[in-house]
Design a protein around this motif. Structure first.
Motif, PDB file in Angstrom:
ATOM      1  N   ILE A 102       2.764   2.981  25.915  1.00 35.63           N
ATOM      2  CA  ILE A 102       3.222   2.280  27.115  1.00 35.63           C
ATOM      3  C   ILE A 102       2.032   1.719  27.897  1.00 35.63           C
ATOM      4  CG2 ILE A 102       4.335   2.614  29.360  1.00 35.63           C
ATOM      5  CD1 ILE A 102       6.185   4.667  27.960  1.00 35.63           C
ATOM      6  N   ILE A 103       0.973   2.538  28.046  1.00 40.16           N
ATOM      7  CA  ILE A 103      -0.225   2.086  28.763  1.00 40.16           C
ATOM      8  C   ILE A 103      -0.853   0.883  28.070  1.00 40.16           C
ATOM      9  CG2 ILE A 103      -2.575   2.734  29.434  1.00 40.16           C
ATOM     10  CD1 ILE A 103      -1.538   5.622  29.736  1.00 40.16           C
ATOM     11  N   ALA A 104      -0.929   0.939  26.730  1.00 39.57           N
ATOM     12  CA  ALA A 104      -1.567  -0.142  25.972  1.00 39.57           C
ATOM     13  C   ALA A 104      -0.800  -1.451  26.098  1.00 39.57           C
ATOM     14  CB  ALA A 104      -1.686   0.262  24.504  1.00 39.57           C
ATOM     15  N   TRP A 105       0.537  -1.384  26.092  1.00 38.12           N
ATOM     16  CA  TRP A 105       1.316  -2.616  26.238  1.00 38.12           C
ATOM     17  C   TRP A 105       1.161  -3.211  27.637  1.00 38.12           C
ATOM     18  CZ3 TRP A 105       2.069  -5.178  22.252  1.00 38.12           C
ATOM     19  CH2 TRP A 105       2.543  -4.635  21.063  1.00 38.12           C
ATOM     20  N   ILE A 106       1.050  -2.359  28.650  1.00 35.72           N
ATOM     21  CA  ILE A 106       0.830  -2.857  30.008  1.00 35.72           C
ATOM     22  C   ILE A 106      -0.526  -3.570  30.098  1.00 35.72           C
ATOM     23  CG2 ILE A 106       0.457  -2.162  32.418  1.00 35.72           C
ATOM     24  CD1 ILE A 106       2.500   0.099  31.939  1.00 35.72           C
ATOM     25  N   LEU A 107      -1.547  -2.963  29.502  1.00 34.67           N
ATOM     26  CA  LEU A 107      -2.878  -3.583  29.496  1.00 34.67           C
ATOM     27  C   LEU A 107      -2.869  -4.915  28.759  1.00 34.67           C
ATOM     28  CD1 LEU A 107      -5.116  -0.448  28.809  1.00 34.67           C
ATOM     29  CD2 LEU A 107      -5.143  -1.856  30.879  1.00 34.67           C
ATOM     30  N   THR A 108      -2.160  -4.978  27.639  1.00 35.87           N
ATOM     31  CA  THR A 108      -2.093  -6.224  26.867  1.00 35.87           C
ATOM     32  C   THR A 108      -1.374  -7.311  27.641  1.00 35.87           C
ATOM     33  OG1 THR A 108      -2.025  -4.927  24.806  1.00 35.87           O
ATOM     34  CG2 THR A 108      -1.351  -7.236  24.667  1.00 35.87           C
ATOM     35  N   ALA A 109      -0.295  -6.941  28.334  1.00 33.37           N
ATOM     36  CA  ALA A 109       0.488  -7.926  29.084  1.00 33.37           C
ATOM     37  C   ALA A 109      -0.296  -8.520  30.240  1.00 33.37           C
ATOM     38  CB  ALA A 109       1.771  -7.279  29.600  1.00 33.37           C
ATOM     39  N   THR A 110      -1.166  -7.714  30.837  1.00 30.21           N
ATOM     40  CA  THR A 110      -1.906  -8.174  32.024  1.00 30.21           C
ATOM     41  C   THR A 110      -3.325  -8.642  31.709  1.00 30.21           C
ATOM     42  OG1 THR A 110      -2.582  -5.870  32.452  1.00 30.21           O
ATOM     43  CG2 THR A 110      -0.580  -6.669  33.548  1.00 30.21           C
ATOM     44  N   SER A 179       4.416  -8.449  24.757  1.00 28.03           N
ATOM     45  CA  SER A 179       4.120  -7.122  25.314  1.00 28.03           C
ATOM     46  C   SER A 179       5.324  -6.548  26.048  1.00 28.03           C
ATOM     47  CB  SER A 179       2.925  -7.210  26.263  1.00 28.03           C
ATOM     48  OG  SER A 179       1.777  -7.686  25.586  1.00 28.03           O
ATOM     49  N   TYR A 180       6.021  -7.375  26.823  1.00 28.96           N
ATOM     50  CA  TYR A 180       7.187  -6.901  27.561  1.00 28.96           C
ATOM     51  C   TYR A 180       8.335  -6.534  26.619  1.00 28.96           C
ATOM     52  CZ  TYR A 180       4.915  -8.434  31.860  1.00 28.96           C
ATOM     53  OH  TYR A 180       4.037  -8.580  32.903  1.00 28.96           O
ATOM     54  N   ILE A 181       8.447  -7.247  25.509  1.00 29.47           N
ATOM     55  CA  ILE A 181       9.475  -6.903  24.516  1.00 29.47           C
ATOM     56  C   ILE A 181       9.145  -5.569  23.847  1.00 29.47           C
ATOM     57  CG2 ILE A 181      10.472  -7.553  22.282  1.00 29.47           C
ATOM     58  CD1 ILE A 181      10.108 -10.504  23.147  1.00 29.47           C
ATOM     59  N   CYS A 182       7.885  -5.414  23.441  1.00 28.45           N
ATOM     60  CA  CYS A 182       7.489  -4.252  22.644  1.00 28.45           C
ATOM     61  C   CYS A 182       7.383  -2.965  23.446  1.00 28.45           C
ATOM     62  CB  CYS A 182       6.156  -4.540  21.949  1.00 28.45           C
ATOM     63  SG  CYS A 182       6.256  -5.829  20.681  1.00 28.45           S
ATOM     64  N   ILE A 183       7.206  -3.068  24.767  1.00 27.55           N
ATOM     65  CA  ILE A 183       7.105  -1.844  25.575  1.00 27.55           C
ATOM     66  C   ILE A 183       8.431  -1.081  25.591  1.00 27.55           C
ATOM     67  CG2 ILE A 183       7.821  -2.731  27.840  1.00 27.55           C
ATOM     68  CD1 ILE A 183       5.417  -1.253  29.033  1.00 27.55           C
ATOM     69  N   CYS A 184       9.519  -1.746  25.212  1.00 27.17           N
ATOM     70  CA  CYS A 184      10.832  -1.082  25.165  1.00 27.17           C
ATOM     71  C   CYS A 184      10.880   0.013  24.108  1.00 27.17           C
ATOM     72  CB  CYS A 184      11.934  -2.103  24.869  1.00 27.17           C
ATOM     73  SG  CYS A 184      12.106  -3.397  26.109  1.00 27.17           S
ATOM     74  N   PHE A 185      10.151  -0.156  23.006  1.00 29.40           N
ATOM     75  CA  PHE A 185      10.292   0.776  21.882  1.00 29.40           C
ATOM     76  C   PHE A 185       9.771   2.180  22.194  1.00 29.40           C
ATOM     77  CE2 PHE A 185      10.184  -3.470  19.831  1.00 29.40           C
ATOM     78  CZ  PHE A 185      11.478  -3.454  19.351  1.00 29.40           C
ATOM     79  N   PRO A 186       8.588   2.356  22.797  1.00 29.16           N
ATOM     80  CA  PRO A 186       8.188   3.730  23.148  1.00 29.16           C
ATOM     81  C   PRO A 186       9.099   4.363  24.198  1.00 29.16           C
ATOM     82  CG  PRO A 186       6.611   2.115  24.019  1.00 29.16           C
ATOM     83  CD  PRO A 186       7.499   1.396  23.057  1.00 29.16           C
ATOM     84  N   VAL A 187       9.664   3.561  25.085  1.00 32.59           N
ATOM     85  CA  VAL A 187      10.610   4.093  26.074  1.00 32.59           C
ATOM     86  C   VAL A 187      11.863   4.605  25.374  1.00 32.59           C
ATOM     87  CG1 VAL A 187      12.064   3.536  28.050  1.00 32.59           C
ATOM     88  CG2 VAL A 187       9.745   2.601  27.914  1.00 32.59           C
ATOM     89  N   ILE A 188      12.369   3.833  24.415  1.00 33.69           N
ATOM     90  CA  ILE A 188      13.540   4.258  23.636  1.00 33.69           C
ATOM     91  C   ILE A 188      13.226   5.531  22.856  1.00 33.69           C
ATOM     92  CG2 ILE A 188      15.069   3.640  21.725  1.00 33.69           C
ATOM     93  CD1 ILE A 188      14.780   0.710  22.641  1.00 33.69           C
ATOM     94  N   HIS A 189      12.017   5.594  22.301  1.00 31.44           N
ATOM     95  CA  HIS A 189      11.622   6.768  21.520  1.00 31.44           C
ATOM     96  C   HIS A 189      11.658   8.029  22.366  1.00 31.44           C
ATOM     97  CE1 HIS A 189       8.381   9.663  20.379  1.00 31.44           C
ATOM     98  NE2 HIS A 189       9.106   9.669  19.288  1.00 31.44           N
ATOM     99  N   ILE A 190      11.080   7.991  23.552  1.00 30.80           N
ATOM    100  CA  ILE A 190      11.077   9.159  24.426  1.00 30.80           C
ATOM    101  C   ILE A 190      12.507   9.586  24.753  1.00 30.80           C
ATOM    102  CG2 ILE A 190      10.502   9.996  26.739  1.00 30.80           C
ATOM    103  CD1 ILE A 190       7.999   8.294  26.647  1.00 30.80           C
ATOM    104  N   SER A 191      13.356   8.617  25.031  1.00 28.36           N
ATOM    105  CA  SER A 191      14.734   8.897  25.427  1.00 28.36           C
ATOM    106  C   SER A 191      15.535   9.571  24.319  1.00 28.36           C
ATOM    107  CB  SER A 191      15.437   7.600  25.849  1.00 28.36           C
ATOM    108  OG  SER A 191      14.733   6.956  26.897  1.00 28.36           O
ATOM    109  N   LEU A 192      15.298   9.179  23.061  1.00 26.23           N
ATOM    110  CA  LEU A 192      16.072   9.707  21.936  1.00 26.23           C
ATOM    111  C   LEU A 192      15.449  10.952  21.318  1.00 26.23           C
ATOM    112  CD1 LEU A 192      17.095   6.396  20.100  1.00 26.23           C
ATOM    113  CD2 LEU A 192      18.456   7.762  21.705  1.00 26.23           C
ATOM    114  N   PHE A 193      14.129  10.954  21.143  1.00 29.63           N
ATOM    115  CA  PHE A 193      13.496  12.061  20.431  1.00 29.63           C
ATOM    116  C   PHE A 193      13.506  13.353  21.244  1.00 29.63           C
ATOM    117  CE2 PHE A 193       9.882  14.445  18.568  1.00 29.63           C
ATOM    118  CZ  PHE A 193      10.347  14.501  17.265  1.00 29.63           C
ATOM    119  N   TYR A 194      13.682  13.239  22.533  1.00 29.64           N
ATOM    120  CA  TYR A 194      13.773  14.427  23.391  1.00 29.64           C
ATOM    121  C   TYR A 194      14.892  15.360  22.921  1.00 29.64           C
ATOM    122  CZ  TYR A 194      14.604  17.279  27.544  1.00 29.64           C
ATOM    123  OH  TYR A 194      14.792  18.330  28.406  1.00 29.64           O
ATOM    124  N   PHE A 195      15.924  14.812  22.306  1.00 34.18           N
ATOM    125  CA  PHE A 195      17.086  15.601  21.877  1.00 34.18           C
ATOM    126  C   PHE A 195      16.968  16.089  20.431  1.00 34.18           C
ATOM    127  CE2 PHE A 195      18.519  12.703  25.206  1.00 34.18           C
ATOM    128  CZ  PHE A 195      19.085  13.603  26.109  1.00 34.18           C
TER     129      PHE A 195
END
Length: 479
Positions: A102-110, A179-195
């Motif tokens: 997530i941090i890396a995608w934010i850095l790439t976007a900006t 970058s804004y498109i790809c940042i969704c994937f780690p967010v989805i991963h955290i949400s699903l893999f937690y279970f």
């Protein structure tokens, strides 16, 4: 009678199901998918950033380090991750992986200058180290041999799917949009893999036996897992009873065999050129010419790689790891040699008219992809989670992760140096020679792990006759 054929006393079918293991694999593979969005990011964006002087003003030499920084970061940090899996657990370590993404995608976007891009690539390399230290281990430990034989290749498929996705997205979107498109994937991963469940291996290592049973019940979808648990507990405790120091990686014969096999697999794979072909896909096709644009050629190349790699996972259980790898090495070596000859004639023997052969670069790379996907592209990553005993697994994987980083860093930079100083033919010649020499070495260095449990693989490395049990009356159903 095997455990899977029994029914519990309440009359409930206790055959179990494999779909929970598959579900856990698919969700955890969002991590390698995101890793390779970053790894292959330079393929569609290197030329765009270099040519866009109004926003970035970055030279080709500065841009060449985009491919080098992530593996350097992976090398420097992977050694610190060797104990995370054993201290925190496989699941928490994998969850942490999404933070640097997530941090890396934010850095790439900006990013507006080369140093912000360097920072994003540095952080992405940290995620690579975490991924290779934890995901192969997790997949190897939660799956039965049958599931691992078919779905263990999902990690590789996710890697190539990430490469295809970034190639396709990058062909139509700019750096910020991507970058804004790809940042969704780690967010989805955290949400699903937690279970998802923790590895039963980890729970047994920590003496948390009831939690290990619960993990097995979830993964096998069985009411009665006691026999599975007892067998798995015996396997883990036997492996953990062995000394597991850094020195033991080399002094214990089975560990040494596993390490040498892993080192050989990584060296022969990376010196086959795949990392270069992925990060420099559009660059190679632009330099080689042809009837198709570099963007279209790269999408065909990476898309074919993705699809064939999915199919390649099924062939391993038909032909075995060793045979698949040997055939893959030999054919890839021949194809790369033909490519090298073409590029040499095209650059240095200009009096020879080879315009009618300008289909060779893309066709040759397609043939390379075909045979690469059935061996070179599948076996090294799949066997990461199979080779090492539980006592040294974390340490062994950290060594191979660091080696992988060194190889990617060295070979991608070497490609730039060789191409600049000698021509495009030279790296292809180097990759060809590696494949042909490795074909012979593979016969002696790669163990066959087809259809074996993790414990049976360890017995095989020790030279024990117990490894033949899976071909006899009883098969251990543990991972």
């Amino acid at each position: 009678m095997a455990v899977a054929e029994k029914k519990n006393v309440k009359g409930i079918n206790n055959d179990g199901q494999t779909w929970p293991q598959v579900l856990a694999i698919l969700i955890v593979c969002l991590v390698p998918f995101t890793c390779d969005l970053f790894f292959s990011w330079s393929s569609p964006f290197l030329l765009k950033i270099i040519n866009d002087k109004s926003i970035y003003d970055i030279s080709e030499e500065e841009g060449s380090y985009f491919t080098v920084i992530p593996p350097i970061s992976m090398i420097l940090t992977s050694i610190f991750f060797s104990n995370l899996n054993d201290k925190l657990g496989r699941k928490p370590t994998i969850l942490i992986n999404s933070v640097p993404h997530i941090i890396a995608w934010i850095l790439t976007a900006t990013a507006t200058n080369v140093w912000m891009f360097y920072a994003s690539r540095l952080v992405a390399g940290i995620a690579d180290g975490l991924m290779f230290a934890s995901v192969p281990m997790y997949i190897g430990e939660i799956t039965t041999p049958k599931v691992r034989g078919v779905w263990g290749n999902a990690l590789n498929f996710a890697i190539y799917l990430g490469q295809f996705a970034i190639t396709a997205i990058g062909s139509y979107c700019d750096v910020k949009q991507t970058s804004y498109i790809c940042i969704c994937f780690p967010v989805i991963h955290i949400s699903l893999f937690y279970f998802m469940p923790e590895s039963p291996y980890f729970y047994i290592m920590k003496g948390r036996f009831e939690e290990a049973r619960e993990s097995l019940r979830w993964l096998r979808k069985k009411h009665d897992v006691e026999e599975d648990f007892i067998l798995l507990k015996a396997d883990v405790e036997r492996q953990m009873s062995e000394s597991g120091t850094w020195k033991d990686l080399l002094t214990i014969n089975s560990n040494r065999k596993a390490l040498f096999a892993g080192v050989f697999l990584r060296i022969s794979q990376q010196l086959g050129g795949i990392s270069v072909f992925v990060v420099y896909t559009q660059y190679i096709f632009q330099k080689s010419g042809g009837n198709l644009s570099p963007q279209v050629s790269s999408m065909i190349f990476v898309g074919t790689l993705c699809i064939l790699n999915l199919v390649g996972g099924y062939t391993l259980d038909l032909f075995g790891r060793r045979l698949s790898y040997i055939v893959s090495l030999a054919t890839c070596g021949i194809v790369l040699l033909i490519e090298s000859v073409y590029f040499y004639i095209d650059q240095f023997e200009t009096q020879i008219d080879i315009k009618f052969l300008n289909w060779i670069p893309i066709t040759g790379m397609m043939i390379f992809v075909l045979f690469y996907s059935f061996g070179l592209g599948v076996v090294p990553t799949l066997m990461l989670g199979e080779l090492f005993s539980a006592s040294v697994k974390a340490k062994g994987l950290s060594v191979l992760t660091a080696l992988f980083g060194i190889l990617v860093c060295t070979i991608t930079k070497l490609f730039h140096v060789l191409t600049t100083n000698f021509g495009l033919y030279s790296p292809f010649l180097l990759f060809s020679v590696n494949c042909l020499v490795s074909t012979i070495l593979a016969i002696y260095l790669i163990p066959e792990t087809k259809g074996k449990t993790l414990e049976q693989i360890q017995q095989s490395l020790k030279g024990s006759k117990k490894t033949n049990e899976n071909n006899g009356v009883k098969t251990n159903p543990s991972p």
